[in-house]
Design a protein around this motif. Structure first.
Motif, PDB file in Angstrom:
ATOM      1  N   LYS A   1      13.095   0.685 -10.810  1.00 34.32           N
ATOM      2  CA  LYS A   1      12.616   0.537 -12.164  1.00 34.32           C
ATOM      3  C   LYS A   1      11.627   0.119 -12.302  1.00 34.32           C
ATOM      4  CE  LYS A   1      17.526   2.362 -13.889  1.00 34.32           C
ATOM      5  NZ  LYS A   1      18.022   1.744 -14.669  1.00 34.32           N
ATOM      6  N   THR A   2      10.969  -1.357 -11.881  1.00 28.89           N
ATOM      7  CA  THR A   2       9.612  -2.644 -12.551  1.00 28.89           C
ATOM      8  C   THR A   2       9.570  -2.461 -11.325  1.00 28.89           C
ATOM      9  OG1 THR A   2      11.451  -4.196 -11.828  1.00 28.89           O
ATOM     10  CG2 THR A   2      11.778  -3.335 -14.019  1.00 28.89           C
ATOM     11  N   ALA A   3       9.782  -1.641 -10.413  1.00 33.94           N
ATOM     12  CA  ALA A   3       7.861  -1.515  -8.925  1.00 33.94           C
ATOM     13  C   ALA A   3       7.068  -1.504  -9.600  1.00 33.94           C
ATOM     14  CB  ALA A   3       8.224  -1.016  -7.901  1.00 33.94           C
ATOM     15  N   THR A   4       5.846  -1.333  -8.123  1.00 33.00           N
ATOM     16  CA  THR A   4       4.575  -0.901  -8.760  1.00 33.00           C
ATOM     17  C   THR A   4       4.187   0.598  -9.296  1.00 33.00           C
ATOM     18  OG1 THR A   4       4.788  -1.300  -6.718  1.00 33.00           O
ATOM     19  CG2 THR A   4       3.896  -3.057  -7.308  1.00 33.00           C
ATOM     20  N   GLU A   5       2.952   0.770  -9.572  1.00 25.69           N
ATOM     21  CA  GLU A   5       2.495   2.159  -9.832  1.00 25.69           C
ATOM     22  C   GLU A   5       2.730   2.356  -8.344  1.00 25.69           C
ATOM     23  OE1 GLU A   5       2.419   3.440 -12.728  1.00 25.69           O
ATOM     24  OE2 GLU A   5       3.787   1.561 -13.289  1.00 25.69           O
ATOM     25  N   SER A   6       2.322   4.401  -7.472  1.00 17.85           N
ATOM     26  CA  SER A   6       2.653   4.065  -7.005  1.00 17.85           C
ATOM     27  C   SER A   6       1.104   4.954  -6.226  1.00 17.85           C
ATOM     28  CB  SER A   6       2.775   6.653  -7.166  1.00 17.85           C
ATOM     29  OG  SER A   6       2.625   6.759  -6.378  1.00 17.85           O
ATOM     30  N   SER A   7      -0.163   4.585  -7.828  1.00 21.64           N
ATOM     31  CA  SER A   7      -1.085   4.209  -7.280  1.00 21.64           C
ATOM     32  C   SER A   7      -1.650   3.121  -6.434  1.00 21.64           C
ATOM     33  CB  SER A   7      -2.250   4.022  -8.443  1.00 21.64           C
ATOM     34  OG  SER A   7      -1.683   3.108  -9.803  1.00 21.64           O
ATOM     35  N   GLU A   8      -0.699   1.574  -6.200  1.00 18.83           N
ATOM     36  CA  GLU A   8      -1.041   0.875  -5.479  1.00 18.83           C
ATOM     37  C   GLU A   8      -0.429   1.052  -3.661  1.00 18.83           C
ATOM     38  OE1 GLU A   8       0.202  -3.079  -7.316  1.00 18.83           O
ATOM     39  OE2 GLU A   8       0.915  -1.935  -9.068  1.00 18.83           O
ATOM     40  N   ILE A   9       0.229   2.138  -3.722  1.00 18.24           N
ATOM     41  CA  ILE A   9       0.091   2.191  -2.355  1.00 18.24           C
ATOM     42  C   ILE A   9      -1.278   2.437  -1.734  1.00 18.24           C
ATOM     43  CG2 ILE A   9       0.697   4.227  -0.736  1.00 18.24           C
ATOM     44  CD1 ILE A   9       3.528   4.486  -2.429  1.00 18.24           C
ATOM     45  N   GLU A  10      -2.048   3.020  -2.123  1.00 16.97           N
ATOM     46  CA  GLU A  10      -3.774   3.303  -1.609  1.00 16.97           C
ATOM     47  C   GLU A  10      -4.412   1.791  -2.114  1.00 16.97           C
ATOM     48  OE1 GLU A  10      -1.892   5.863  -3.949  1.00 16.97           O
ATOM     49  OE2 GLU A  10      -1.949   6.951  -2.379  1.00 16.97           O
ATOM     50  N   GLU A  11      -3.687   0.971  -2.453  1.00 22.24           N
ATOM     51  CA  GLU A  11      -5.045  -0.280  -2.896  1.00 22.24           C
ATOM     52  C   GLU A  11      -3.983  -1.113  -1.854  1.00 22.24           C
ATOM     53  OE1 GLU A  11      -4.307  -1.434  -6.927  1.00 22.24           O
ATOM     54  OE2 GLU A  11      -4.925   0.675  -8.358  1.00 22.24           O
ATOM     55  N   MET A  12      -3.215  -0.861  -1.324  1.00 24.72           N
ATOM     56  CA  MET A  12      -2.852  -2.093  -0.943  1.00 24.72           C
ATOM     57  C   MET A  12      -2.553  -1.657   0.500  1.00 24.72           C
ATOM     58  SD  MET A  12       1.225  -3.250  -2.137  1.00 24.72           S
ATOM     59  CE  MET A  12       1.371  -4.365  -3.947  1.00 24.72           C
ATOM     60  N   ALA A  13      -2.600  -0.115   1.004  1.00 27.60           N
ATOM     61  CA  ALA A  13      -3.038   0.277   1.846  1.00 27.60           C
ATOM     62  C   ALA A  13      -4.767   0.070   2.907  1.00 27.60           C
ATOM     63  CB  ALA A  13      -2.904   1.781   2.660  1.00 27.60           C
ATOM     64  N   ASP A  14      -5.072   0.002   1.602  1.00 23.18           N
ATOM     65  CA  ASP A  14      -7.610   0.060   1.817  1.00 23.18           C
ATOM     66  C   ASP A  14      -6.840  -1.554   2.015  1.00 23.18           C
ATOM     67  OD1 ASP A  14      -9.677   0.632   1.619  1.00 23.18           O
ATOM     68  OD2 ASP A  14      -9.360  -0.629  -0.139  1.00 23.18           O
ATOM     69  N   SER A  15      -6.084  -2.151   1.181  1.00 20.35           N
ATOM     70  CA  SER A  15      -6.550  -4.347   1.534  1.00 20.35           C
ATOM     71  C   SER A  15      -6.225  -4.311   3.140  1.00 20.35           C
ATOM     72  CB  SER A  15      -5.668  -4.859   0.403  1.00 20.35           C
ATOM     73  OG  SER A  15      -6.195  -4.714  -0.770  1.00 20.35           O
TER      74      SER A  15
ATOM     75  N   LEU B   1      10.039   8.835   9.414  1.00 24.00           N
ATOM     76  CA  LEU B   1       9.188   9.197   7.887  1.00 24.00           C
ATOM     77  C   LEU B   1       7.483   8.608   8.290  1.00 24.00           C
ATOM     78  CD1 LEU B   1      11.739   7.824   5.443  1.00 24.00           C
ATOM     79  CD2 LEU B   1      11.521  10.066   5.779  1.00 24.00           C
ATOM     80  N   THR B   2       6.799   9.259   7.102  1.00 25.03           N
ATOM     81  CA  THR B   2       5.188   8.809   7.250  1.00 25.03           C
ATOM     82  C   THR B   2       5.460   7.297   6.893  1.00 25.03           C
ATOM     83  OG1 THR B   2       4.429   9.380   5.620  1.00 25.03           O
ATOM     84  CG2 THR B   2       4.710  10.557   6.639  1.00 25.03           C
ATOM     85  N   ALA B   3       4.262   6.369   7.328  1.00 24.89           N
ATOM     86  CA  ALA B   3       3.421   5.363   6.226  1.00 24.89           C
ATOM     87  C   ALA B   3       4.136   5.725   5.231  1.00 24.89           C
ATOM     88  CB  ALA B   3       2.604   4.924   7.233  1.00 24.89           C
ATOM     89  N   ARG B   4       3.597   6.010   4.378  1.00 24.74           N
ATOM     90  CA  ARG B   4       3.712   6.403   2.826  1.00 24.74           C
ATOM     91  C   ARG B   4       4.829   6.291   2.788  1.00 24.74           C
ATOM     92  NH1 ARG B   4      -0.142   7.159  -1.597  1.00 24.74           N
ATOM     93  NH2 ARG B   4       0.737   7.981  -3.353  1.00 24.74           N
ATOM     94  N   GLU B   5       5.490   7.194   3.364  1.00 21.41           N
ATOM     95  CA  GLU B   5       7.188   7.522   3.077  1.00 21.41           C
ATOM     96  C   GLU B   5       7.729   6.210   3.062  1.00 21.41           C
ATOM     97  OE1 GLU B   5       7.840  12.229   3.716  1.00 21.41           O
ATOM     98  OE2 GLU B   5       8.042  10.758   5.534  1.00 21.41           O
ATOM     99  N   ASN B   6       7.646   5.708   3.667  1.00 22.18           N
ATOM    100  CA  ASN B   6       8.552   4.429   3.912  1.00 22.18           C
ATOM    101  C   ASN B   6       7.770   3.115   2.761  1.00 22.18           C
ATOM    102  OD1 ASN B   6       9.264   3.680   6.924  1.00 22.18           O
ATOM    103  ND2 ASN B   6       8.050   5.209   7.490  1.00 22.18           N
ATOM    104  N   ILE B   7       7.170   3.088   2.763  1.00 18.83           N
ATOM    105  CA  ILE B   7       6.332   2.375   1.242  1.00 18.83           C
ATOM    106  C   ILE B   7       7.033   2.944  -0.134  1.00 18.83           C
ATOM    107  CG2 ILE B   7       4.408   1.252   0.105  1.00 18.83           C
ATOM    108  CD1 ILE B   7       3.358   1.756   3.279  1.00 18.83           C
ATOM    109  N   GLU B   8       7.212   4.691  -0.304  1.00 23.82           N
ATOM    110  CA  GLU B   8       7.758   4.866  -1.559  1.00 23.82           C
ATOM    111  C   GLU B   8       8.829   4.911  -1.310  1.00 23.82           C
ATOM    112  OE1 GLU B   8       7.058   7.000  -4.555  1.00 23.82           O
ATOM    113  OE2 GLU B   8       5.519   6.535  -3.212  1.00 23.82           O
ATOM    114  N   LEU B   9       9.329   4.801  -0.432  1.00 17.34           N
ATOM    115  CA  LEU B   9      10.980   4.987  -0.031  1.00 17.34           C
ATOM    116  C   LEU B   9      11.374   3.514  -1.000  1.00 17.34           C
ATOM    117  CD1 LEU B   9      13.485   6.414   0.161  1.00 17.34           C
ATOM    118  CD2 LEU B   9      13.501   4.988   2.158  1.00 17.34           C
ATOM    119  N   LYS B  10      10.913   2.868  -1.140  1.00 25.14           N
ATOM    120  CA  LYS B  10      11.356   1.135  -1.167  1.00 25.14           C
ATOM    121  C   LYS B  10      10.156   0.714  -2.834  1.00 25.14           C
ATOM    122  CE  LYS B  10      11.918  -2.351  -0.056  1.00 25.14           C
ATOM    123  NZ  LYS B  10      13.281  -3.524   0.285  1.00 25.14           N
ATOM    124  N   ARG B  11       9.318   1.984  -2.765  1.00 23.85           N
ATOM    125  CA  ARG B  11       9.263   1.244  -4.232  1.00 23.85           C
ATOM    126  C   ARG B  11       9.929   2.176  -5.198  1.00 23.85           C
ATOM    127  NH1 ARG B  11       6.653   4.135  -8.771  1.00 23.85           N
ATOM    128  NH2 ARG B  11       6.492   5.703  -7.153  1.00 23.85           N
TER     129      ARG B  11
END
Length: 215
Positions: free
Chosen positions: A115-129, A101-111
Motif C-alpha cells: 500500500k505504501t510502495a513506490t509510484e508506478s512511474s518509478e519503474i521507468e526511472e529505476m529501469a533507466d538508472s 512474466l515480463t521484466a516490468r510485470e515482475n517488478i510491478e507485481l512486487k509494487r
C-alpha cells in the motif's frame, strides 16, 4: 530496528572448521537499521544460509535470532509476513523471478502488493538508472543473468523496508553496471534510512560500510 544474533550456528555447517574463524557464527552480534554491513566469505561458509535465516526462511540452526525482540524461530506466519511486507526486502542469489512474466510485470507485481510502495512511474526511472528500460516488455526468462539481477534489484526497491538483504547481487554485472546498481540502491536506502546487509565473495567499495565482517 535491529537483528540480534545470539550464538547462531547453522546445523548444516556446524562441523566445518570455518565456523571457528567466523565473525558471525557462534557470536553475539547486532545488525542495526541505517548501517551498511558487508559480509565476505568464500563459497560454502553459509552466506546464503545467513540471508535466508535473517529473512525467516531457514530455521535449521542453533542459538537465537531476533528482530526487535521477536524470536524468528517461533514467530507466527502472519507476523513474519508483516515483517517481510513492511521491514525487509531481499535480492536472492537465485533471484526467484517469474520467467514467463515480463521484466516490468515482475517488478510491478512486487509494487502492487504494498500500500505504501513506490509510484508506478518509478519503474521507468529505476529501469533507466539500471540500464534495463529496453527489456521491460521482455519475458524475464529470456533475459541474460546480468539483466535478471538488475530486474531483481528494481523489484526489491519497490516496497518499503528497514533492511535490504543482498546475496551476491552483482555477481554477473560489469563494473559500470555495478556502479549504477549500487548508486540506485544507496539512494533508495538513504530515502528510507534503511540498512544494507550484503554478502559477497570479495571485498568491494560499492557502499560506504559501517561494518565489514568475515563469515
Amino acid at each position: 530496528m535491529q537483528f540480534e544474533l545470539a550464538s547462531v550456528v547453522p546445523k548444516a555447517i556446524a562441523d566445518r572448521p570455518s565456523i571457528l574463524q567466523s565473525d558471525i557464527w557462534g557470536k553475539n552480534i547486532c545488525f542495526s537499521k541505517g548501517k551498511n554491513i558487508k559480509i565476505t566469505a568464500p563459497s560454502g561458509t553459509g552466506k546464503t544460509t545467513l540471508v535466508t535465516i535473517l529473512y525467516g526462511l531457514n530455521k535449521n540452526y542453533t542459538g537465537r535470532i531476533g528482530y526487535n525482540e521477536q524470536d524468528l524461530a517461533t514467530i507466527n506466519p502472519i507476523e513474519l509476513s508483516e515483517l517481510r511486507q513492511a521491514h525487509w526486502s531481499i535480492v536472492f542469489q537465485d533471484l526467484k523471478l517469474f520467467p514467463a512474466l515480463t521484466a516490468r510485470e515482475n517488478i510491478e507485481l512486487k509494487r502492487s502488493m504494498h500500500k505504501t510502495a513506490t509510484e508506478s512511474s518509478e519503474i521507468e526511472e529505476m529501469a533507466d538508472s539500471l540500464g534495463i528500460q529496453s527489456i521491460l516488455q521482455q519475458p524475464a526468462g529470456t533475459c541474460s543473468y546480468g539483466e535478471q539481477q538488475r530486474i531483481a534489484i528494481a523489484r526489491a526497491l519497490m516496497q518499503p523496508f528497514d533492511f535490504l538483504l543482498l546475496d551476491e547481487p552483482f555477481s554477473h554485472l560489469d563494473i559500470n553496471n555495478k556502479k549504477k546498481a549500487a548508486q540506485l540502491i544507496q539512494k533508495e536506502c538513504k530515502k528510507r534510512e534503511a540498512g544494507i546487509i550484503i554478502t559477497d565473495l570479495d571485498q568491494d567499495e560499492h557502499f560506504e560500510y559501517q561494518e565489514s565482517l568475515n563469515l
